[in-house]
Design a protein around this motif. Sequence first.
Motif, PDB file in Angstrom:
ATOM      1  N   SER A  86       0.806  -1.226   0.000  1.00 29.69           N
ATOM      2  CA  SER A  86       0.000   0.000   0.000  1.00 29.69           C
ATOM      3  C   SER A  86       0.837   1.274   0.000  1.00 29.69           C
ATOM      4  N   ILE A  87       0.412   2.201  -0.813  1.00 29.00           N
ATOM      5  CA  ILE A  87       1.009   3.540  -0.830  1.00 29.00           C
ATOM      6  C   ILE A  87      -0.136   4.553  -0.817  1.00 29.00           C
ATOM      7  N   GLY A  88       0.148   5.837  -0.931  1.00 24.21           N
ATOM      8  CA  GLY A  88      -0.967   6.781  -0.846  1.00 24.21           C
ATOM      9  C   GLY A  88      -0.626   8.182  -1.320  1.00 24.21           C
ATOM     10  N   SER A  89      -1.567   9.074  -1.129  1.00 28.65           N
ATOM     11  CA  SER A  89      -1.393  10.497  -1.463  1.00 28.65           C
ATOM     12  C   SER A  89      -1.943  11.293  -0.279  1.00 28.65           C
ATOM     13  N   ILE A  90      -1.297  12.423   0.022  1.00 24.05           N
ATOM     14  CA  ILE A  90      -1.708  13.206   1.209  1.00 24.05           C
ATOM     15  C   ILE A  90      -1.871  14.689   0.821  1.00 24.05           C
ATOM     16  N   PHE A  91      -2.896  15.327   1.360  1.00 24.11           N
ATOM     17  CA  PHE A  91      -3.190  16.733   1.015  1.00 24.11           C
ATOM     18  C   PHE A  91      -3.572  17.542   2.254  1.00 24.11           C
ATOM     19  N   GLY A  92      -2.926  18.680   2.434  1.00 25.21           N
ATOM     20  CA  GLY A  92      -3.354  19.645   3.443  1.00 25.21           C
ATOM     21  C   GLY A  92      -4.012  20.797   2.694  1.00 25.21           C
ATOM     22  N   ILE A  93      -5.131  21.314   3.223  1.00 25.65           N
ATOM     23  CA  ILE A  93      -5.882  22.346   2.497  1.00 25.65           C
ATOM     24  C   ILE A  93      -6.107  23.556   3.406  1.00 25.65           C
ATOM     25  N   GLN A 148      -5.206  24.915   8.784  1.00 28.43           N
ATOM     26  CA  GLN A 148      -5.829  24.062   7.755  1.00 28.43           C
ATOM     27  C   GLN A 148      -7.344  24.051   7.962  1.00 28.43           C
ATOM     28  N   VAL A 149      -8.083  24.039   6.833  1.00 34.45           N
ATOM     29  CA  VAL A 149      -9.538  23.891   6.965  1.00 34.45           C
ATOM     30  C   VAL A 149      -9.945  22.453   6.666  1.00 34.45           C
ATOM     31  N   ALA A 150      -9.054  21.738   5.987  1.00 30.55           N
ATOM     32  CA  ALA A 150      -9.387  20.350   5.649  1.00 30.55           C
ATOM     33  C   ALA A 150      -8.101  19.594   5.354  1.00 30.55           C
ATOM     34  N   ALA A 151      -8.181  18.288   5.433  1.00 28.59           N
ATOM     35  CA  ALA A 151      -7.060  17.439   5.013  1.00 28.59           C
ATOM     36  C   ALA A 151      -7.657  16.176   4.416  1.00 28.59           C
ATOM     37  N   VAL A 152      -6.948  15.637   3.446  1.00 26.69           N
ATOM     38  CA  VAL A 152      -7.433  14.439   2.747  1.00 26.69           C
ATOM     39  C   VAL A 152      -6.256  13.502   2.561  1.00 26.69           C
ATOM     40  N   TYR A 153      -6.478  12.201   2.701  1.00 23.03           N
ATOM     41  CA  TYR A 153      -5.473  11.267   2.204  1.00 23.03           C
ATOM     42  C   TYR A 153      -6.163  10.124   1.480  1.00 23.03           C
ATOM     43  N   VAL A 154      -5.388   9.490   0.616  1.00 24.13           N
ATOM     44  CA  VAL A 154      -5.894   8.348  -0.142  1.00 24.13           C
ATOM     45  C   VAL A 154      -4.915   7.208   0.082  1.00 24.13           C
TER      46      VAL A 154
END
Length: 327
Positions: free
Chosen positions: A130-137, A158-164
């Motif tokens: 498994s690998i992934g992607s990470i985002f701070g918004i 930050q108002v949101a964060a997302v990872y996959v």
Amino acid sequence: MTLTESSKPKTLSAYMSDAWNGNSRYEGLDVVIAAIADGAQQIQEKVQLASLAGVIGVTGEINVQGEIVQYLDTAASDAFVDVLSKSGRVAAIGCEEIEGTVIVGDSARHNYIVQMDPLDGSSNIDVAISIGSIFGIWRRGEGEAVTDDSLLRPGNEQVAAVYVVYGSSTVLVAAVENSVQGFTLEPTTREFALTHPDLRIPEKCSCYSTNEGNFKKLDEPTQKAVKKLRDSYSLRYVGSLVADFHRNLLKGGIFLYPGDPGSPDGKLRLMYEANPLGFVAEQAGGAVSSGKQRILDIQPEKLHQRTPLIIGNKDVVEQTVAIINGA
Ligand code: FDP
């Protein structure tokens, strides 16, 4: 089993529209996260092909493992820069693969700043792990100029964060204040469906995740903290931050990549690894620390700066930090 219309889980877009519609704080955030979901689907397809790298290599397209790693890192960076730029909502992007700031636009609609690690855990690409992607918004201030320094914002803004996570299934986790929601990619409809609503880190910590091979390099108090974790929990270490974090979020656990006397700032990156995952952890009831302070309170000085990272169950993070500091 067939799902009736009413028992079907909500899609990501339906969830965002229901949860944030009319909330000015999140104006346009659904568009940014939909763009991330779109990019993630593109990358998920490429990641699956990585296992065929040897076969594809015969054609000369992608021939050695090192090249597929490089190819996917760049492909992920290009894909996410493309979808985020086209979203019309992102003013500037910071990316692990890109030295400086990508300035996209400065109209009033360009109201978000995104920092990302487009492919986290890339040393695991060619071994089917498994690998992934990470985002701070972050929100861009009204009328605020978009410059190279626009990205240097503390994690607490930050108002949101997302990872996959691209794993045995593809999972997208999105967090805003007091809300962490997990969605799974449904392969036939190509939609992300809400499968893990209202995620909270379980009360009980069940494992610790760290690179035990680094133990000898650590200073004595940090060794003491690791020994305490060894005595208390099972060791689980994938070696992809996003996958280790996701498991710990679902099952309870602590991840630590501390500094050592040779690399006091550790290995992981503040802006697009520690901050976004720290935000998710806190909204899910967990905690995040550099060992000296709450990660989200660090005022960044450089885009690609590193930080020690201790993240997971709040009580265990606090206890570990206390031991690192001499308790
Ligand atoms: P990778 O080097 O494979 O890109 O972000 C860096 C990272 O992976 C994290 O995903 C992971 O947790 C860590 O490094 C693994 O580092 P070690 O190999 O030193 O344990």
